[in-house]
Design an enzyme around this catalytic site. Structure first.
Site, mmCIF file in Angstrom:
data_model
loop_
_atom_site.group_PDB
_atom_site.id
_atom_site.type_symbol
_atom_site.label_atom_id
_atom_site.label_comp_id
_atom_site.label_asym_id
_atom_site.label_seq_id
_atom_site.Cartn_x
_atom_site.Cartn_y
_atom_site.Cartn_z
ATOM 1 N N HIS A 1 0.930 -1.237 -0.102
ATOM 2 C CA HIS A 1 0.024 0.224 0.016
ATOM 3 C C HIS A 1 0.997 1.368 -0.023
ATOM 4 C CE1 HIS A 1 0.561 0.691 4.439
ATOM 5 N NE2 HIS A 1 0.397 -0.500 4.599
ATOM 6 N N ASP B 1 -0.267 4.306 1.022
ATOM 7 C CA ASP B 1 -0.611 5.316 1.944
ATOM 8 C C ASP B 1 0.171 5.202 3.299
ATOM 9 O OD1 ASP B 1 -2.454 2.971 2.349
ATOM 10 O OD2 ASP B 1 -3.429 4.283 3.820
ATOM 11 N N ASP C 1 6.180 0.989 7.441
ATOM 12 C CA ASP C 1 5.076 0.513 6.863
ATOM 13 C C ASP C 1 4.461 1.167 5.724
ATOM 14 O OD1 ASP C 1 2.434 -0.784 6.864
ATOM 15 O OD2 ASP C 1 1.695 0.422 8.658
ATOM 16 N N GLU D 1 -5.160 1.859 2.561
ATOM 17 C CA GLU D 1 -5.291 0.556 3.314
ATOM 18 C C GLU D 1 -5.225 0.955 4.735
ATOM 19 O OE1 GLU D 1 -3.161 -2.547 5.613
ATOM 20 O OE2 GLU D 1 -2.808 -0.603 5.437
ATOM 21 N N GLU D 2 -4.681 1.741 5.211
ATOM 22 C CA GLU D 2 -4.775 1.975 6.801
ATOM 23 C C GLU D 2 -5.825 2.511 7.189
ATOM 24 O OE1 GLU D 2 -2.035 1.746 8.523
ATOM 25 O OE2 GLU D 2 -0.213 2.137 7.456
ATOM 26 N N GLU E 1 4.117 -6.484 4.031
ATOM 27 C CA GLU E 1 4.079 -5.779 5.327
ATOM 28 C C GLU E 1 5.215 -6.287 6.242
ATOM 29 O OE1 GLU E 1 2.097 -3.572 6.430
ATOM 30 O OE2 GLU E 1 -0.110 -3.680 5.505
ATOM 31 N N HIS F 1 4.011 3.616 12.749
ATOM 32 C CA HIS F 1 2.945 4.484 13.225
ATOM 33 C C HIS F 1 3.462 5.367 14.315
ATOM 34 C CE1 HIS F 1 -0.749 1.840 11.544
ATOM 35 N NE2 HIS F 1 0.123 1.907 10.606
#
Length: 388
Positions: free
Chosen positions: A71, A73, A103, A135-136, A163, A358
């Protein structure tokens, strides 16, 4: 000259592709790399045109081959105490810092490097790249691309979702169902509170039943010992309601989720929760006909539970040259959708660790990227030999 993976990563990190914002500049960069190498590229856009998925194929047009899924985003960096600019790649002590490095732009960079290398080789089976948006926030963006691919007569055979797993092979993750409960009572003056129906009280009772359901799953639900939390979970994350202390609130909203292992049906868990909600409001309906707790799905994605002898697992074991035990990850991925909707044998494996994602000073180590490059180079060699 094929650009090095860290150089590609620097360009990817420089694009602040926070979920729900545009990723088109990043996709333009990707196309600028891949089209001159002969890749066949399609975009599948969000209805408002602000962002898109990208599907690229290197090699033959026939069925089979391997999808590298990532992903584009990232989560926001606002409010986090970064020591460097989160959208400018910084190298320090063998680590590459920047939002999305772990990520999961690190894997996307390695996949692009591998695709450029694959374009120079005589592949007998194709290599596909699937780059998604949003995706997030619940694996939302990829669905349009998957729906389009599902209508085609022939497709890929395997999917690797990159991932961050520290390049361990993950065969599964839990499914997730995000929901909103709207608890409706009747407003009134707090001095006459017993004559009204407090929606916050309904909400509190509802959260109590969620806790009871969670306790039941922990004590008697299905088990999967490969997870740190080996049973399905129910979690309430947000509760809103009320306008002033002297007003009995008529509305309370609760955001909650179900994360289920393969042995539990999330639909059955939700049906039980709906029954609990009805039991809460039923005694009040005589005086307050409007009383209700309405539960609506917000988003969700299926879990992944790939057998340990599945083709995707066998392929990863070969290209990693490992016999380490297979793991399952706590976080969700788009892998369940690739398996459920396209029938692809799917596994999760990528550089870095979610523990670094994150948060401030997110990073991926150069050593992990180097290992990922080596893994994907061996994948290209596999595709040279024949169908995956």
């Amino acid at each position: 000259m094929i650009p090095a993976t860290p150089d590609i990563l620097a360009r990817l990190v420089a694009e602040p592709t926070v979920s729900r914002t545009s990723n088109l500049a990043l996709l333009d960069y990707v196309e600028g790399l891949l089209r001159p190498a002969g890749a066949r590229i399609e975009r599948f856009s969000h209805p408002d045109g602000s962002r898109a998925n990208l599907w690229a194929t290197i090699g033959s047009e026939g069925p089979g081959g391997v999808v590298l899924s990532g992903h584009t985003d990232v989560v926001p960096a606002e409010g986090q105490d970064w020591s460097t600019d989160p959208f400018r790649l910084a190298e320090r002590d063998g680590r590459l810092y920047g939002r999305g490095t772990a990520d999961m732009k690190g894997f996307v960079a390695a996949a692009l490097h591998a695709a450029l290398f694959a374009a120079t080789r005589p592949l007998k089976a194709p290599l596909h790249l699937a780059l998604s948006y949003d995706e997030e926030i619940g694996c939302l963006g990829v669905r349009g691309m998957i729906e389009a691919l599902a209508k085609r007569p022939a497709g890929p055979a395997l999917c690797i979702v990159g991932e961050p797993t520290g390049l361990r092979i993950a065969s599964g993750h839990k499914g997730k169902l995000a929901l909103k409960a709207c608890c409706r009572g009747e407003a009134g003056h707090s001095a006459l509170a017993p004559k009204a129906l407090n929606a916050l009280h309904l909400g509190a009772a509802f959260i109590t039943t969620l806790q009871a359901r969670q306790d039941m799953l922990a004590a008697r639900g299905a088990r999967d010992p490969d997870y740190d939390i080996p049973y399905s979970t129910i979690h309430a994350g947000l509760m809103h309601g009320g306008t002033a202390l002297n007003v009995v609130p008529s509305l309370c909203e609760i955001d909650f989720e179900i994360r289920n292992i393969a042995g539990d049906d999330p639909g059955r868990i939700l049906a039980d929760i709906r029954g609990d909600a009805e039991a809460i409001v039923a005694p009040h309906r005589g005086r307050f006909p409007m009383a209700c707790i309405e539960i609506e799905p917000v988003s969700g994605y299926p879990g992944l539970d790939t057998p340990s002898d599945a083709p995707a697992i066998r392929l990863l074991r070969r290209i990693l040259a490992t016999d380490e035990p297979i793991i399952k990850v706590a976080f969700g991925t788009e892998g369940g959708l690739f398996h459920q909707d396209l029938g692809l044998s799917t596994a999760v494996c990528g550089p870095g660790f979610m523990e670094q994602g994150h948060k401030a000073d997110e990073f991926v180590s150069i050593e992990q990227l180097d290992r990922c490059d080596a893994m994907l180079a061996r994948l290209v060699a596999e595709l040279e030999r024949g169908p995956a």
